[in-house]
Design an enzyme around this catalytic site. Sequence first.
Site, PDB file in Angstrom:
ATOM      1  N   HIS A 172      -5.461   1.149  -3.707  1.00 43.98           N
ATOM      2  CA  HIS A 172      -6.757   1.573  -3.175  1.00 43.98           C
ATOM      3  C   HIS A 172      -6.577   2.966  -2.589  1.00 43.98           C
ATOM      4  O   HIS A 172      -5.903   3.120  -1.567  1.00 43.98           O
ATOM      5  CB  HIS A 172      -7.228   0.614  -2.080  1.00 43.98           C
ATOM      6  CG  HIS A 172      -7.302  -0.821  -2.515  1.00 43.98           C
ATOM      7  ND1 HIS A 172      -8.457  -1.400  -2.976  1.00 43.98           N
ATOM      8  CD2 HIS A 172      -6.346  -1.780  -2.571  1.00 43.98           C
ATOM      9  CE1 HIS A 172      -8.220  -2.674  -3.294  1.00 43.98           C
ATOM     10  NE2 HIS A 172      -6.940  -2.922  -3.065  1.00 43.98           N
TER      11      HIS A 172
ATOM     12  N   HIS B 245      -5.373   2.064   5.914  1.00 45.37           N
ATOM     13  CA  HIS B 245      -6.462   2.091   6.893  1.00 45.37           C
ATOM     14  C   HIS B 245      -6.115   3.065   8.005  1.00 45.37           C
ATOM     15  O   HIS B 245      -4.933   3.362   8.250  1.00 45.37           O
ATOM     16  CB  HIS B 245      -6.686   0.704   7.495  1.00 45.37           C
ATOM     17  CG  HIS B 245      -7.256  -0.298   6.537  1.00 45.37           C
ATOM     18  ND1 HIS B 245      -8.544  -0.211   6.042  1.00 45.37           N
ATOM     19  CD2 HIS B 245      -6.720  -1.413   5.969  1.00 45.37           C
ATOM     20  CE1 HIS B 245      -8.764  -1.229   5.220  1.00 45.37           C
ATOM     21  NE2 HIS B 245      -7.679  -1.963   5.152  1.00 45.37           N
TER      22      HIS B 245
ATOM     23  N   ARG C 140      -9.294   4.977  -1.851  1.00 43.95           N
ATOM     24  CA  ARG C 140     -10.415   5.183  -0.923  1.00 43.95           C
ATOM     25  C   ARG C 140     -11.303   6.384  -1.238  1.00 43.95           C
ATOM     26  O   ARG C 140     -12.184   6.707  -0.446  1.00 43.95           O
ATOM     27  CB  ARG C 140      -9.893   5.335   0.509  1.00 43.95           C
ATOM     28  CG  ARG C 140      -8.873   4.301   0.977  1.00 43.95           C
ATOM     29  CD  ARG C 140      -9.418   2.910   0.940  1.00 43.95           C
ATOM     30  NE  ARG C 140      -8.549   1.953   1.643  1.00 43.95           N
ATOM     31  CZ  ARG C 140      -8.681   0.630   1.564  1.00 43.95           C
ATOM     32  NH1 ARG C 140      -9.634   0.112   0.796  1.00 43.95           N
ATOM     33  NH2 ARG C 140      -7.874  -0.170   2.216  1.00 43.95           N
TER      34      ARG C 140
ATOM     35  N   PHE D  60      -8.278  -6.039   6.714  1.00 47.15           N
ATOM     36  CA  PHE D  60      -7.184  -6.572   5.903  1.00 47.15           C
ATOM     37  C   PHE D  60      -6.491  -5.436   5.166  1.00 47.15           C
ATOM     38  O   PHE D  60      -7.144  -4.533   4.650  1.00 47.15           O
ATOM     39  CB  PHE D  60      -7.728  -7.554   4.861  1.00 47.15           C
ATOM     40  CG  PHE D  60      -8.252  -8.853   5.416  1.00 47.15           C
ATOM     41  CD1 PHE D  60      -7.385  -9.880   5.739  1.00 47.15           C
ATOM     42  CD2 PHE D  60      -9.619  -9.043   5.590  1.00 47.15           C
ATOM     43  CE1 PHE D  60      -7.866 -11.098   6.222  1.00 47.15           C
ATOM     44  CE2 PHE D  60     -10.111 -10.253   6.072  1.00 47.15           C
ATOM     45  CZ  PHE D  60      -9.231 -11.277   6.394  1.00 47.15           C
TER      46      PHE D  60
ATOM     47  N   ASP E  92      -0.759  -3.531  -3.984  1.00 48.95           N
ATOM     48  CA  ASP E  92      -2.025  -3.740  -3.262  1.00 48.95           C
ATOM     49  C   ASP E  92      -2.108  -2.759  -2.088  1.00 48.95           C
ATOM     50  O   ASP E  92      -2.487  -3.113  -0.971  1.00 48.95           O
ATOM     51  CB  ASP E  92      -2.159  -5.189  -2.785  1.00 48.95           C
ATOM     52  CG  ASP E  92      -3.574  -5.517  -2.277  1.00 48.95           C
ATOM     53  OD1 ASP E  92      -4.486  -4.687  -2.471  1.00 48.95           O
ATOM     54  OD2 ASP E  92      -3.761  -6.596  -1.681  1.00 48.95           O
TER      55      ASP E  92
ATOM     56  N   ASN F  19     -13.308  -0.226  -5.081  1.00 50.71           N
ATOM     57  CA  ASN F  19     -14.054  -0.367  -3.819  1.00 50.71           C
ATOM     58  C   ASN F  19     -14.105   0.943  -3.038  1.00 50.71           C
ATOM     59  O   ASN F  19     -13.601   1.076  -1.937  1.00 50.71           O
ATOM     60  CB  ASN F  19     -13.474  -1.501  -2.967  1.00 50.71           C
ATOM     61  CG  ASN F  19     -11.996  -1.329  -2.660  1.00 50.71           C
ATOM     62  OD1 ASN F  19     -11.284  -0.606  -3.347  1.00 50.71           O
ATOM     63  ND2 ASN F  19     -11.537  -2.010  -1.630  1.00 50.71           N
TER      64      ASN F  19
ATOM     65  N   HIS G  45      -2.218  -1.789  -8.878  1.00 53.88           N
ATOM     66  CA  HIS G  45      -3.161  -2.257  -7.849  1.00 53.88           C
ATOM     67  C   HIS G  45      -3.040  -1.398  -6.593  1.00 53.88           C
ATOM     68  O   HIS G  45      -2.266  -1.690  -5.700  1.00 53.88           O
ATOM     69  CB  HIS G  45      -2.881  -3.729  -7.527  1.00 53.88           C
ATOM     70  CG  HIS G  45      -3.898  -4.363  -6.640  1.00 53.88           C
ATOM     71  ND1 HIS G  45      -3.953  -5.727  -6.443  1.00 53.88           N
ATOM     72  CD2 HIS G  45      -4.896  -3.854  -5.870  1.00 53.88           C
ATOM     73  CE1 HIS G  45      -4.934  -6.019  -5.620  1.00 53.88           C
ATOM     74  NE2 HIS G  45      -5.518  -4.882  -5.251  1.00 53.88           N
TER      75      HIS G  45
END
Length: 430
Positions: A67, A314, A69, A328, A310, A99, A65
């Site tokens: 991300h 950012h 980007r 988040f 996860d 995503n 899991h």
Amino acid sequence: MTNMGKDWLIKGGTIIDPSTGAQEVADLLVEGGRITGIAPSITKEGIHAIEAQGLWVVPGLIDIHVHFRDPGYEYKETIETGLAAAAAGGFTQVCCMANTLPVNDTGAITFYMVEKAKKVEGPLLHPVGAITKGQKGEGLAEIGDMVDQGAVAISDDGNPVMNSEVMRRAMEYASHFGIPVVDHCEDKNLSAGGSIHEGEVSARLGIKGIPAASEEVMVARDLCLARQTGTHIHIQHLSSRGSVELIKWAKELGIHVTCEVAPHHLALTHNAVESYDTSTKVNPPLRTEEDRQALIEALAQGIIDCVASDHAPHSLKEKDVEYDLAAFGISGVETALGIVLKLVNEGRLTPMRAIEAMSTSPARVMKLEGGSLKVGQPAHITIIDPEKTWLVEPEKMISKGKNTPFTGWELKGKAVVTMVEGKVVWREGD
């Protein structure tokens, strides 16, 4: 970093292999990118040696899991920086969520991710395709096309599929391909506008809360649909005691369900939010100490199958704002192992169970080749120094995302070598 080829003799490490139950001091031989021997003593001339006395030699860690980007949000992370950060965290394989921009809802985007990752000498990347077009929760995405291009599962992670009929059809369709449906369980009607766990802290701070029930009602729905369809459902980042109880009930009934927990839910509670540090803002939110203890116990017992970071990097502009406006997510792939080993050092997890949750179980959940040190297996290997103490310093993180709530924490235990198919893709100090 020096790779030095694909043949290695790892000398005198403590082999910890949950796939066989082995925990012993031995030598391990890697030839041609595969494990070719394990014995108390192996002698072979003309081969590169890694001295591993006092170190753990374990099946390569797998994070199902993350991300990264890319495409679309490369200012937060790229496939290159994400894989480099994962390697530093000890991970040999990762499963990348959909995503992106555009959303990974077609075979073309899946192909882009796979091909870009192939150009990086790092962990293997396995895309997770979207369940619905644009992650909008309406029409199904091009699931067959994505699977053909390398998708190992489907998920609208971050955008729960609120329509139960759509979710049912997705499960039925996924079962034809033998892939799991992976769900971020959240009832958006219950969580709307919330930033932290709904409870004593949210009331005191005056920040709108997200009740545990927003997760639990969707966990219950997914379990019922999995029972109806017979499909493998994988529940992401459990955060509440109620969710644990539902998973335990479902497994006792024989429903095909697996689940994961994120390191931050094992280490922190909603009390961490009192600092107003937006690095503590995650979805699902940090919950109570009672929830945290239930998650740790369920992980130790195997009710929770695996740990997944996860990893949600950012930029400063998304985090250096008012708490309610902040994005988040935690940049977690480099700290995940250290947080789990903290539980080992506290006596809450055995080394065997910790490695199982971060390697063997993730491989089983996503049907990946790996998670084992058996002879003949690909040489996906992580070497861990269980005694190495280190400080979490965001400015030294390889990920573009520096958003971690663990700044200043001293952790004990770190990956010092990460090997993928016999290639050393990370070595501490290089």
